[in-house]
Design an enzyme around this catalytic site. Structure first.
Site, PDB file in Angstrom:
ATOM      1  N   HIS A  17       0.835  -1.203   0.000  1.00  0.00           N
ATOM      2  CA  HIS A  17       0.000   0.000   0.000  1.00  0.00           C
ATOM      3  C   HIS A  17       0.872   1.256   0.000  1.00  0.00           C
ATOM      4  CE1 HIS A  17      -3.551   2.464   1.127  1.00  0.00           C
ATOM      5  NE2 HIS A  17      -2.646   3.188   1.780  1.00  0.00           N
ATOM      6  N   GLU A  18       1.837   1.299   0.910  1.00  0.00           N
ATOM      7  CA  GLU A  18       2.707   2.473   1.004  1.00  0.00           C
ATOM      8  C   GLU A  18       3.598   2.605  -0.228  1.00  0.00           C
ATOM      9  OE1 GLU A  18       2.188   4.681   3.160  1.00  0.00           O
ATOM     10  OE2 GLU A  18       0.747   3.455   4.263  1.00  0.00           O
ATOM     11  N   HIS A  21       1.862   4.721  -2.836  1.00  0.00           N
ATOM     12  CA  HIS A  21       2.037   6.163  -2.622  1.00  0.00           C
ATOM     13  C   HIS A  21       3.441   6.600  -3.031  1.00  0.00           C
ATOM     14  CE1 HIS A  21      -1.769   6.553  -0.581  1.00  0.00           C
ATOM     15  NE2 HIS A  21      -1.414   5.752   0.408  1.00  0.00           N
TER      16      HIS A  21
END
Length: 359
Positions: A17-18, A21
């Site tokens: 997920h990170e 980003h």
């Protein structure tokens, strides 16, 4: 070992997920000064090309940090600061984590179908997976492993349609007798159910699913592979969205089914006992949940940051800092409070704790 496996899976999903980003930012030339998995004090930390990478004590979370122009002596008008980029580019960065988790879940499901195969065609009837003590199904004598073949002398058919037919009949027959025919260990038997009224509908306290054989078969071609994977993905996503919708429309009932970090790890540990298939299913399910959770419009989550960004785009200027701070603090206490309550509740429900309490 199973608990460690589920924690590892959670950590990987958060990392992915990170990473969404992170890549969305650096590929657009936006300054990033930190990439962290977990919260709390750093256990491992390494700085490379101006970016500090760290693994922290509590791995159930993570963040990508962007530099403060004052602390890093950067021109506040530098176009490579996130806040100075066009709204659309910032939206891409904010949304990338959610899309990363959805893409990962889909890839996992394809991998699972490729390696394990798809279930064989369902057989007639409905399989009873479990019954709740002292509920209508248990009182009537229904047991896990039973196959429900008929209701009121009418054959149920096969697959999800059979389950839907039975559930509708149960829900519309609150406090009324229903005659069903079951097969147990090769023997046929008739049982009378009396659904109890729960939230205005009949319920029997049993977990049901189509009567599907445990055997699997390989997909015939790419069309069947993607068709089945698509259906599984959309089904998991729809059920997840429905669950979060229930928090708004029927909070008191849905909140009882809400799981915190402890329960999630326990579920992961149980699924990992089934081997690779269980682990992949757990990873896909949690990855979709992370995507939906982070889409909620709470300031500490991606959805909240997206709302602030879109409002800025409409207003032509950022939301006042005091307003952002107030809303953020409120959501922080809400999320922390809910997490603490769930951890306490889930921990008290763990079987090992229950055994200790009964000694």
């Amino acid at each position: 070992m199973n608990v460690l496996t589920s924690i590892t899976v959670l950590g990987f999903l958060i990392f992915f997920h990170e990473m969404g980003h992170f890549l969305a930012a650096i590929l657009q030339g936006i300054y990033v000064d930190g990439f962290s998995i977990g919260f709390g004090p750093s256990i491992i930390q390494k700085k490379y090309k101006g970016i500090t990478y760290s693994f922290r004590a509590f791995p159930l979370g993570g963040f990508v940090s962007f530099p403060d122009e004052e602390l890093n002596n950067i021109d506040p008008k530098d176009p490579n600061l996130l806040k100075n980029r066009p709204i659309i580019q910032r939206v891409v960065v904010i949304s990338a984590g959610v899309f990363a988790n959805l893409i990962l879940a889909y890839i996992i499901l394809i991998l699972n179908v490729t390696t394990v195969g798809i279930p064989s065609d369902p057989e007639p009837g409905i399989l009873v997976l479990a019954t709740q003590p002292e509920k209508a199904a248990d009182i009537a004598g229904l047991e896990a492993g039973d196959k429900i073949l008929k209701i009121e002398a009418n054959t149920l058919g096969v697959g999800d349609q059979a389950v839907s037919t039975l559930v509708k009949e149960i829900q519309s027959s609150s406090e009324k007798s229903i005659s069903i025919e079951i097969e147990r260990n090769g023997l046929f038997k008739e049982i009378t159910l009396i659904p109890r009224k729960v939230d205005g509908k009949g319920a029997i306290g049993a977990q049901l699913q189509p009567n599907i054989s445990k055997e699997t078969k390989k997909t015939k071609d790419f069309y069947e592979l993607f068709k089945y994977s698509n259906n599984e993905f959309l089904s998991l996503l729809a059920n997840t969205l429905q669950g979060y919708k229930g928090l708004i429309t029927n909070f008191s009932s849905t909140a009882q089914q809400l799981s915190g970090p402890v329960k999630i790890v326990e579920i992961g540990a149980q699924l990992s006992e089934q081997g690779g298939t269980g682990i992949l299913l757990f990873a896909a399910l949690i990855s979709i949940n992370l995507a939906v959770l982070n889409s909620l419009p709470l300031p500490l989550l991606d959805g909240g940051q997206l709302v602030f960004t879109l409002i800025e785009g409409l207003r032509g200027k950022p939301v006042p800092a005091k307003v952002q701070m107030g809303v953020t603090q409120s959501s922080f206490f809400l999320l922390v409070g809910l997490s603490v309550l769930l951890i306490i509740r889930d921990t008290s429900q763990l079987s090992i704790v229950q055994r200790l309490l009964n000694q």
